[in-house]
Design a protein around this motif. Sequence first.
Motif, PDB file in Angstrom:
ATOM      1  N   GLN B  62       2.678 -13.600   3.158  1.00  0.00           N
ATOM      2  CA  GLN B  62       1.611 -14.566   2.935  1.00  0.00           C
ATOM      3  C   GLN B  62       1.578 -15.067   1.497  1.00  0.00           C
ATOM      4  O   GLN B  62       1.402 -16.240   1.249  1.00  0.00           O
ATOM      5  CB  GLN B  62       0.267 -13.923   3.277  1.00  0.00           C
ATOM      6  N   LEU B  63       1.712 -14.165   0.546  1.00  0.00           N
ATOM      7  CA  LEU B  63       1.512 -14.573  -0.841  1.00  0.00           C
ATOM      8  C   LEU B  63       2.823 -14.602  -1.633  1.00  0.00           C
ATOM      9  O   LEU B  63       3.246 -15.629  -2.111  1.00  0.00           O
ATOM     10  CB  LEU B  63       0.531 -13.604  -1.519  1.00  0.00           C
ATOM     11  N   TRP B 293       6.106   0.994  -2.969  1.00  0.00           N
ATOM     12  CA  TRP B 293       7.109  -0.014  -2.623  1.00  0.00           C
ATOM     13  C   TRP B 293       6.501  -1.390  -2.795  1.00  0.00           C
ATOM     14  O   TRP B 293       5.286  -1.539  -2.851  1.00  0.00           O
ATOM     15  CB  TRP B 293       7.638   0.193  -1.207  1.00  0.00           C
ATOM     16  N   ASP B 296       4.431  -7.932   0.026  1.00  0.00           N
ATOM     17  CA  ASP B 296       4.052  -9.266  -0.425  1.00  0.00           C
ATOM     18  C   ASP B 296       2.695  -9.247  -1.135  1.00  0.00           C
ATOM     19  O   ASP B 296       2.170 -10.293  -1.481  1.00  0.00           O
ATOM     20  CB  ASP B 296       4.046 -10.265   0.737  1.00  0.00           C
ATOM     21  N   PHE B 297       2.121  -8.055  -1.344  1.00  0.00           N
ATOM     22  CA  PHE B 297       0.927  -7.946  -2.174  1.00  0.00           C
ATOM     23  C   PHE B 297       1.373  -7.916  -3.630  1.00  0.00           C
ATOM     24  O   PHE B 297       2.484  -7.511  -3.942  1.00  0.00           O
ATOM     25  CB  PHE B 297       0.156  -6.663  -1.822  1.00  0.00           C
ATOM     26  N   ARG B 299       0.704  -6.061  -6.095  1.00  0.00           N
ATOM     27  CA  ARG B 299       1.019  -4.783  -6.730  1.00  0.00           C
ATOM     28  C   ARG B 299       1.629  -3.816  -5.726  1.00  0.00           C
ATOM     29  O   ARG B 299       1.442  -3.975  -4.519  1.00  0.00           O
ATOM     30  CB  ARG B 299      -0.250  -4.204  -7.363  1.00  0.00           C
ATOM     31  N   PRO B 300       2.345  -2.797  -6.215  1.00  0.00           N
ATOM     32  CA  PRO B 300       3.064  -1.911  -5.287  1.00  0.00           C
ATOM     33  C   PRO B 300       2.119  -1.227  -4.302  1.00  0.00           C
ATOM     34  O   PRO B 300       0.986  -0.876  -4.651  1.00  0.00           O
ATOM     35  CB  PRO B 300       3.700  -0.881  -6.228  1.00  0.00           C
ATOM     36  N   ARG B 301       2.589  -1.036  -3.085  1.00  0.00           N
ATOM     37  CA  ARG B 301       1.813  -0.342  -2.047  1.00  0.00           C
ATOM     38  C   ARG B 301       2.281   1.112  -1.941  1.00  0.00           C
ATOM     39  O   ARG B 301       3.433   1.432  -2.237  1.00  0.00           O
ATOM     40  CB  ARG B 301       1.992  -1.027  -0.688  1.00  0.00           C
TER      41      ARG B 301
END
Lengths: 376, 376
Positions: B62-63, B293, B296-297, B299-301
């Motif tokens: 999305q981003l 990891w 598409d956010f 910052r890392p998830r």
Amino acid sequence: MNLLACSSHTAFFLTLTQHTEKSRIKMRRLGTLCSQSYMCSKYVNVTPISSFVRHRTGESPQLVLPSIRFHLVLIPIRFKVHKLASPLAFTDLPPPVQDGVLIRGDNALPAAKHALSILDGNNRFGIKIPYLLLTNGGGVSESARCHKLSQQLGMKIDPERFIQAHTVLKSVVHKYADLPVLVLGGKGNTLRKVAEGYGFKHVYTTLDILAWNRSVCPLHDHTDEERESVKTADFSKTCFAAIIVFHDPQNWFLDIQVMCDLIQSGGILDGPYQPKHTRKLVDLVFCNPDLVWKSDFDRPRLGQGAFKEAFQGVFKSLTGAPYPYTQFGKPTEATYKFAEQMLRGQLVENSSLDSVLVTNKSNPFVPPQSDNCIFV
Amino acid sequence: MNLLACSSHTAFFLTLTQHTEKSRIKMRRLGTLCSQSYMCSKYVNVTPISSFVRHRTGESPQLVLPSIRFHLVLIPIRFKVHKLASPLAFTDLPPPVQDGVLIRGDNALPAAKHALSILDGNNRFGIKIPYLLLTNGGGVSESARCHKLSQQLGMKIDPERFIQAHTVLKSVVHKYADLPVLVLGGKGNTLRKVAEGYGFKHVYTTLDILAWNRSVCPLHDHTDEERESVKTADFSKTCFAAIIVFHDPQNWFLDIQVMCDLIQSGGILDGPYQPKHTRKLVDLVFCNPDLVWKSDFDRPRLGQGAFKEAFQGVFKSLTGAPYPYTQFGKPTEATYKFAEQMLRGQLVENSSLDSVLVTNKSNPFVPPQSDNCIFV
């Protein structure tokens, strides 16, 4: 569940189980982590964390009947001596009540009803003795829980005589009433409504945040119930003042992800991570320290204390150190002080006690001297 | 994602980022916890755990477009010197490929296609150079992942040239093939089928256990999809030999609860907790050490490494010590050895290399001498 009641004895708090080395270690360790709250042995005869018992709400038990257990906890009010000619000894009560059991399955034990009826005026003085029921349970409003409890006990339990894990948050509402807070735990929208009932005006959940941007935790999908609970907001502009774990969280992954994001970015979910010593502090509050609790499964289930350990494990691996937090719930000083204030209120309102009290009702408390106790 | 390929140079493994103090500390700490596996700097030029990047499967971004990133990892095979007159330098490749990016969004980068086409025979020698794509992703079968990857790259990627986090488990199937194993991670039934495809015959999930007795984790409700995935069994009689975390778990609460139960009771969910030194050991295996990891956010998830930290935090609080485990995935020795074996297989089968290889195909590997490399 604890039963707090006026007593003829000076013991401040009595619990029915003994200290163990494990519980002392646990206390020391928790004490190290708590920054804004602490535990005090003067206030708390702590039971081992692993032995705490909490009632499971929800459907009927399947295998072993869950029980509400209370530790008889006494607040010392000196009664006039001539009234104590033949006191009812605590040890005269049946073992289940001595062990703290009020309810088993969906039914109250007769002994529990008897003990509560004594406090409710069925005693030789004909007086209503102020008491509180104190539990680390929660997840619903006090009125909803008391409604069910009243049905089970066959007597009215007023919400003013009932403290569950998150009830103590009423004492900190003034700090956050007008600020956004993230509330964790419970199902769907229930705890948002409870928090709003306490006076928090801007209450959000991690499900709201996930609905705003699914990429926050891409492996979590909303259930239909969760989707219906969502409150819309623009979380790129929302600056959270606090994360408050009202009740045991269900979605550990989502909740821990959002907690780590908010804390590292100073309260704004969409903001950049900031260095530890420059970022705005997001208050973190837990309401129940129990690592495990007894359900109808044969062995203890993980509780809110386990969620806290999971969060701290992840946060420490990300940042190198655990995050400071405030701990409420039994057996913390904050929760017992809150209970004390509620009992004081009952004392002041109870004119029938004037004839039997020695001490001033506005300050009836004296230091603890012993762990033994008797009813009036 | 790593690209493992035959090279003219003797560097054994090359990663494009440098050691950091944090990564060394991380390695030491993981090394302490690992009982059956360890990391070796001879094998692994480790990148900081927090910088690992993994492609997100599922719906469109999305981003920010997620990317598959590869670290160019070389296995040293000495080619005949006269073939190296004008080698193609690795640094001639565009920066995205040097940085390990093969795919951005749903599309392969032209430079990635170019690099792979060289390995696929589009080089001055006209030979197919054995290579592997190595990733810490997973959650689906290798064939399903390669099918999508082939579409994205516009060239066939054979599953024999593809290793994801859990592919290495094929090397340990013989230990557990006939024993019950608990598989964690993924959605619904997907990873049960992957595990059965590897040769595990008795594969169960925590959702199976919850369906057997909901009281195991009373706060978790099955979704419809989860309910459909359930395999029925009597878990009061099932003795698990291993807990294998194939992919990032979604239901941390349920999974950690069941892990703690199984380990403390020696593999039988319904059995009593047993003392540490007398109970049967339940093997615990993780397939991906990445703490975070890049999705598409912004910052890392949190990744599977974070789940491991959460589990260990809870388990240590229950028992006083973390639980020993085996770690697979990049950058562990076990996974690189597994990759080496797969490349050896390609070498033996590839007769077109006979004319250019100096070394014996059955043992072409020589010790690492440098981190720099060039393509043939």
